[in-house]
Write a protein that holds these residues in place. Structure first.
Motif, short mmCIF file in Angstrom:
data_model
loop_
_atom_site.label_atom_id
_atom_site.label_comp_id
_atom_site.label_asym_id
_atom_site.label_seq_id
_atom_site.Cartn_x
_atom_site.Cartn_y
_atom_site.Cartn_z
N ILE A 1 0.98 3.64 -5.77
CA ILE A 1 2.33 3.41 -5.73
C ILE A 1 3.32 3.71 -6.81
O ILE A 1 4.50 4.53 -6.80
N THR B 1 0.95 -1.02 -0.06
CA THR B 1 0.00 -0.06 0.00
C THR B 1 0.81 1.26 0.06
O THR B 1 1.77 1.09 0.41
N ALA C 1 -4.12 1.35 -4.50
CA ALA C 1 -2.56 1.18 -4.41
C ALA C 1 -1.89 0.86 -5.67
O ALA C 1 -0.73 1.49 -5.83
N SER D 1 -3.58 4.10 0.84
CA SER D 1 -4.45 3.68 -0.35
C SER D 1 -5.80 2.95 0.25
O SER D 1 -5.58 2.50 1.44
N ILE E 1 -3.11 -3.12 3.33
CA ILE E 1 -4.01 -1.98 3.14
C ILE E 1 -5.00 -1.73 4.25
O ILE E 1 -5.00 -0.66 4.76
#
Ligand code: CMP
Length: 141
Positions: free
Chosen positions: A129, A6, A125, A119, A83
């Protein structure tokens, strides 16, 4: 076991308040691993790109001004259920509703100046990222 990554951000309010160290300690103490990390000062345009999904929201201009007012720290966190675990450690978006022991209870001040970002799904995510990191900047362990 669901190992996932995440994106985490320490926002300008928490960086300026000197809370990078305490927040990183909380990350490690909750068993999450940091696979990548850097400090950045986003331009307004870069902040708008990152928060693109919120572009129609009333708070978009304030949010992107805040996120570009001074440096942030961006990180990739990896763990089983990273997450959900990072979101639990952050606490709810509004620090006034955050329970003791969460980062936003400790360091957030308002719904906008809420110290950290994470995220909200595997899909976000996967978009967030690569906004900040390429594969060469991530370390497997
Ligand atoms: P974050 O997790 O970074 O994702 C979007 C951000 O918008 C959120 O944290 C808040 O800091 C910010 N924000 C500002 N105002 C609001 C609002 N009224 N409702 C939700 N989020 C808001």
């Amino acid at each position: 076991m669901n190992t996932e990554k995440t994106l985490a951000i320490i926002k300008p309010d928490a960086v300026r308040a000197g809370k990078i160290g305490p927040i990183i300690t909380m990350i490690y103490e909750s068993g999450l691993a940091i696979r990548a990390m850097k400090m950045l000062h986003l331009t307004k345009w870069e902040a708008e790109g990152f928060y693109h999904v919120h572009r129609e929201r009333t708070f978009f201009n304030d949010l992107t001004s805040f996120m570009s007012e001074s440096p942030i720290v961006v990180m990739v966190i990896e763990a089983t259920d990273a997450i959900a675990r990072w979101r639990a450690l952050m606490g709810p978006t509004n620090p006034a509703q955050a329970e003791a022991g969460t980062i936003r209870a400790a360091f957030g001040t308002t719904i906008e100046r809420n110290a950290v970002h994470g995220s909200d799904s595997p899909e976000s995510a996967a978009q967030e990222i690569p906004y900040f990191f390429n594969n060469l900047e991530m370390y497997p362990e």
